[in-house]
Design a protein around this motif. Structure first.
Motif, PDB file in Angstrom:
ATOM      1  N   VAL A 240      -1.230   7.563 -19.684  1.00 51.65           N
ATOM      2  CA  VAL A 240      -1.068   8.230 -18.388  1.00 51.65           C
ATOM      3  C   VAL A 240      -2.108   7.645 -17.432  1.00 51.65           C
ATOM      4  O   VAL A 240      -3.319   7.686 -17.714  1.00 51.65           O
ATOM      5  N   ASP A 241      -1.663   7.076 -16.329  1.00 55.06           N
ATOM      6  CA  ASP A 241      -2.570   6.493 -15.332  1.00 55.06           C
ATOM      7  C   ASP A 241      -3.463   7.589 -14.741  1.00 55.06           C
ATOM      8  O   ASP A 241      -3.008   8.713 -14.492  1.00 55.06           O
ATOM      9  N   THR A 242      -4.723   7.236 -14.508  1.00 52.77           N
ATOM     10  CA  THR A 242      -5.663   8.224 -13.945  1.00 52.77           C
ATOM     11  C   THR A 242      -5.287   8.634 -12.532  1.00 52.77           C
ATOM     12  O   THR A 242      -5.694   9.695 -12.061  1.00 52.77           O
ATOM     13  N   GLU A 243      -4.497   7.775 -11.844  1.00 53.99           N
ATOM     14  CA  GLU A 243      -4.090   8.104 -10.478  1.00 53.99           C
ATOM     15  C   GLU A 243      -2.793   8.910 -10.431  1.00 53.99           C
ATOM     16  O   GLU A 243      -2.375   9.349  -9.362  1.00 53.99           O
ATOM     17  N   ALA A 244      -2.148   9.082 -11.588  1.00 53.85           N
ATOM     18  CA  ALA A 244      -0.878   9.813 -11.621  1.00 53.85           C
ATOM     19  C   ALA A 244      -1.118  11.294 -11.360  1.00 53.85           C
ATOM     20  O   ALA A 244      -2.020  11.897 -11.928  1.00 53.85           O
ATOM     21  N   LYS A 245      -0.288  11.865 -10.485  1.00 55.02           N
ATOM     22  CA  LYS A 245      -0.404  13.281 -10.138  1.00 55.02           C
ATOM     23  C   LYS A 245       0.948  13.960 -10.380  1.00 55.02           C
ATOM     24  O   LYS A 245       1.999  13.412 -10.032  1.00 55.02           O
ATOM     25  N   PHE A 246       0.891  15.180 -10.963  1.00 57.40           N
ATOM     26  CA  PHE A 246       2.109  15.913 -11.306  1.00 57.40           C
ATOM     27  C   PHE A 246       2.164  17.208 -10.509  1.00 57.40           C
ATOM     28  O   PHE A 246       1.154  17.887 -10.331  1.00 57.40           O
ATOM     29  N   SER A 247       3.356  17.564 -10.059  1.00 53.28           N
ATOM     30  CA  SER A 247       3.495  18.766  -9.222  1.00 53.28           C
ATOM     31  C   SER A 247       3.681  20.031 -10.050  1.00 53.28           C
ATOM     32  O   SER A 247       3.290  21.118  -9.630  1.00 53.28           O
ATOM     33  N   THR A 248       4.288  19.929 -11.215  1.00 54.50           N
ATOM     34  CA  THR A 248       4.558  21.126 -12.022  1.00 54.50           C
ATOM     35  C   THR A 248       3.787  21.079 -13.333  1.00 54.50           C
ATOM     36  O   THR A 248       2.780  21.752 -13.504  1.00 54.50           O
ATOM     37  N   GLN A 261      15.367  12.830 -20.653  1.00 54.86           N
ATOM     38  CA  GLN A 261      14.551  13.563 -19.688  1.00 54.86           C
ATOM     39  C   GLN A 261      13.819  12.586 -18.770  1.00 54.86           C
ATOM     40  O   GLN A 261      13.315  11.553 -19.206  1.00 54.86           O
ATOM     41  N   THR A 262      13.766  12.892 -17.465  1.00 54.00           N
ATOM     42  CA  THR A 262      13.099  12.059 -16.467  1.00 54.00           C
ATOM     43  C   THR A 262      11.843  12.766 -15.966  1.00 54.00           C
ATOM     44  O   THR A 262      11.892  13.950 -15.616  1.00 54.00           O
ATOM     45  N   LEU A 263      10.713  12.035 -15.931  1.00 52.10           N
ATOM     46  CA  LEU A 263       9.441  12.570 -15.454  1.00 52.10           C
ATOM     47  C   LEU A 263       9.164  12.020 -14.062  1.00 52.10           C
ATOM     48  O   LEU A 263       9.273  10.806 -13.829  1.00 52.10           O
ATOM     49  N   ASN A 264       8.791  12.886 -13.139  1.00 49.03           N
ATOM     50  CA  ASN A 264       8.462  12.491 -11.772  1.00 49.03           C
ATOM     51  C   ASN A 264       6.980  12.740 -11.511  1.00 49.03           C
ATOM     52  O   ASN A 264       6.445  13.789 -11.880  1.00 49.03           O
ATOM     53  N   TYR A 265       6.321  11.766 -10.874  1.00 43.96           N
ATOM     54  CA  TYR A 265       4.913  11.930 -10.509  1.00 43.96           C
ATOM     55  C   TYR A 265       4.617  11.047  -9.307  1.00 43.96           C
ATOM     56  O   TYR A 265       5.452  10.218  -8.903  1.00 43.96           O
ATOM     57  N   THR A 266       3.458  11.231  -8.701  1.00 39.17           N
ATOM     58  CA  THR A 266       3.089  10.463  -7.512  1.00 39.17           C
ATOM     59  C   THR A 266       1.818   9.670  -7.786  1.00 39.17           C
ATOM     60  O   THR A 266       1.029  10.004  -8.667  1.00 39.17           O
ATOM     61  N   CYS A 267       1.628   8.617  -6.986  1.00 36.70           N
ATOM     62  CA  CYS A 267       0.473   7.740  -7.144  1.00 36.70           C
ATOM     63  C   CYS A 267      -0.138   7.423  -5.783  1.00 36.70           C
ATOM     64  O   CYS A 267       0.579   7.381  -4.758  1.00 36.70           O
ATOM     65  N   GLY A 268      -1.455   7.152  -5.774  1.00 35.62           N
ATOM     66  CA  GLY A 268      -2.142   6.676  -4.581  1.00 35.62           C
ATOM     67  C   GLY A 268      -2.291   7.730  -3.511  1.00 35.62           C
ATOM     68  O   GLY A 268      -1.820   8.859  -3.617  1.00 35.62           O
ATOM     69  N   THR A 269      -2.975   7.282  -2.420  1.00 34.97           N
ATOM     70  CA  THR A 269      -3.224   8.200  -1.297  1.00 34.97           C
ATOM     71  C   THR A 269      -1.957   8.516  -0.532  1.00 34.97           C
ATOM     72  O   THR A 269      -1.861   9.550   0.131  1.00 34.97           O
ATOM     73  N   ASN A 270      -0.960   7.636  -0.634  1.00 32.99           N
ATOM     74  CA  ASN A 270       0.304   7.875   0.075  1.00 32.99           C
ATOM     75  C   ASN A 270       1.266   8.726  -0.741  1.00 32.99           C
ATOM     76  O   ASN A 270       2.370   9.019  -0.283  1.00 32.99           O
ATOM     77  N   ASN A 271       0.863   9.091  -1.949  1.00 36.94           N
ATOM     78  CA  ASN A 271       1.710   9.905  -2.843  1.00 36.94           C
ATOM     79  C   ASN A 271       3.091   9.295  -3.040  1.00 36.94           C
ATOM     80  O   ASN A 271       4.129   9.961  -2.926  1.00 36.94           O
TER      81      ASN A 271
END
Length: 355
Positions: A240-248, A261-271
C-alpha cells in the motif's frame, strides 16, 4: 358373554339379542334403537356342558366424536350380567322365550370398530384428520407424493405430474412441489447439505472456507433450482503506497478482498483517483500511486532554464542602444552585439531541438 342353565345354542340368537337391546328402556342401549347409530353383528354361540357363550360386536357408526355412547353401552352390559331374558321366535320349537341366567362370566371387548373415514384412538372412533386416510378402521398418514385435504378421507390424492412431497402426511396440494437436489461446491459447503432433496424454491446458502468467498456483489443464497454461487480464492493486498488515501475503509498489507472487487483510492495533493480490481482469483494486489520519472523532472527544469535565458536575452536585445547612422557611413556592430546575436541563435537552435 357366558350363561349357565342350558346345554345347547338356540336358533335365532342374533334376533333375540337385537330385540332385547332395542326393546330395553335403558338409555345406555338407546343407540340400538332404529336410527340410534349402533348395529349388532358377528354373533357367535359356543355351547359348553354347563353354559353357552355368546360373542357379538356392537358397532357405533354415527356421532363418532361422542365416545360415551359405546363406552356406556359396555358398562351397562357388564352391570346387567346377573340375568337376561331373550325373546326368541322359532316356530319349529314351539316356544317363544327362554331365560339364560348369567354365571358371572361376563366379558366385553373395548375395541372400537370404526366406520369408513374414521379411525380408532384408544377406545374412541374419530374422524381422520387432514393428511390421513382410513383403512380397516384405522387412520394412516398419506404416503409420500400423495396428500389429503379433506376430513374423513378414505384415500389420498396423488400429486400432479412432476411434483412430489418431502414426507408422509401431506395435507395440501401445495405440499406437492418440484424437487431439487442440492449441488456440491468446491472450497465450501452448502445448507441444506449437498445431496439433500428439497423443493426447487428452497433457499440454499453457500459458505466458503477461509480465504475464499463468493464473487463480489453476489448473494450467498439462491433458490435450489437457480444457479448456485461458487467459492473463489480472495486476492491479498501485497503493498500500500504511503500516499494512498481511502474514503471509507483503510486497506493494509495482508488484507484480503473478494474476487471481482474493485478498490478506489486517491493519490497526491490533487487527490487523483486510482483503482485496483481483483480480476484474477488469488492474485496479489499493489495499491500504488503514480510517480514522475527523474529524467522527466530534469528535462522540465532544463526547459524552464532555457526559456528564462531566452526571455532575458530578448529583453536585453530590445533595451540596448541603437547604433547611430551617419551619411555615407554605417557603424559596424560591436563585438558585444555580435556575441549577443550568437547567443540568441544558439538558444533558438536548442529550442528548436527540444521542440
Amino acid at each position: 358373554m357366558g350363561f349357565s342353565g342350558t346345554t345347547d345354542c338356540i336358533d335365532g340368537t342374533t334376533t333375540a339379542l337385537r330385540t332385547t337391546f332395542q326393546s330395553s328402556s335403558d338409555v345406555e342401549y338407546a343407540c340400538m334403537k332404529s336410527g340410534g347409530g349402533c348395529t349388532l353383528s358377528g354373533v357367535k354361540c359356543d355351547s359348553k356342558t354347563t353354559h353357552i357363550t355368546l360373542t357379538f360386536t356392537i358397532t357405533q357408526s354415527s356421532d363418532l366424536t361422542n365416545s360415551s355412547i359405546i363406552n356406556n353401552f359396555m358398562k351397562k352390559l357388564e352391570s346387567d350380567a346377573t340375568a337376561k331374558t331373550f325373546t326368541i321366535s322359532v316356530a319349529e320349537q314351539k316356544r317363544s322365550s327362554t331365560t339364560l341366567v348369567a354365571n358371572g362370566d361376563v366379558q366385553t371387548d373395548a375395541e372400537a370398530v370404526c366406520a369408513s373415514g374414521s379411525g380408532k384412538v384408544d377406545t374412541d372412533c374419530v374422524q381422520c384428520p387432514l393428511g390421513q386416510y382410513s383403512t380397516n378402521g384405522v387412520c394412516l398418514p398419506c404416503k409420500v407424493n400423495t396428500y389429503s385435504d379433506t376430513l374423513g378421507a378414505t384415500e389420498c390424492q396423488n400429486c400432479s405430474s412432476g411434483k412430489y412431497t418431502y414426507t408422509t402426511g401431506s395435507d395440501s396440494a401445495s405440499d406437492c412441489v418440484v424437487l431439487c437436489t442440492v449441488t456440491s461446491v468446491e472450497n465450501g459447503v452448502r445448507s441444506p447439505s449437498v445431496g439433500f432433496t428439497v423443493g426447487a424454491g428452497t433457499t440454499v446458502t453457500t459458505f466458503c472456507q477461509s480465504n475464499y468467498s463468493v464473487e463480489y456483489s453476489t448473494s450467498k443464497t439462491a433458490a435450489c433450482s437457480a444457479s448456485q454461487p461458487s467459492c473463489y480464492a480472495q486476492c491479498m493486498i501485497k503493498s500500500v503506497d504511503t500516499e494512498a488515501k481511502f474514503s471509507t475503509h483503510t486497506y493494509r498489507v495482508g488484507d484480503r478482498v473478494s474476487y471481482k472487487q474493485t478498490l478506489n483510492y486517491t493519490c497526491g495533493t490533487n487527490n487523483d483517483t486510482e483503482t485496483v480490481t481483483c480480476s484474477t482469483a488469488g492474485e496479489e494486489l499493489s495499491l500504488s500511486c503514480p510517480k514522475v520519472p527523474v529524467g522527466m523532472i530534469v528535462g522540465v527544469i532544463v526547459a524552464v532554464l532555457i526559456v528564462a535565458v531566452v526571455i532575458a536575452l530578448a529583453v536585453y536585445y530590445v533595451m540596448k542602444p541603437k547604433p547611430v547612422k551617419e551619411q555615407g557611413h554605417i557603424e559596424k556592430p560591436s563585438e558585444a552585439s555580435e556575441g549577443s546575436v550568437s547567443i540568441i541563435g544558439y538558444v533558438r537552435g536548442k529550442l528548436s531541438n527540444i521542440v
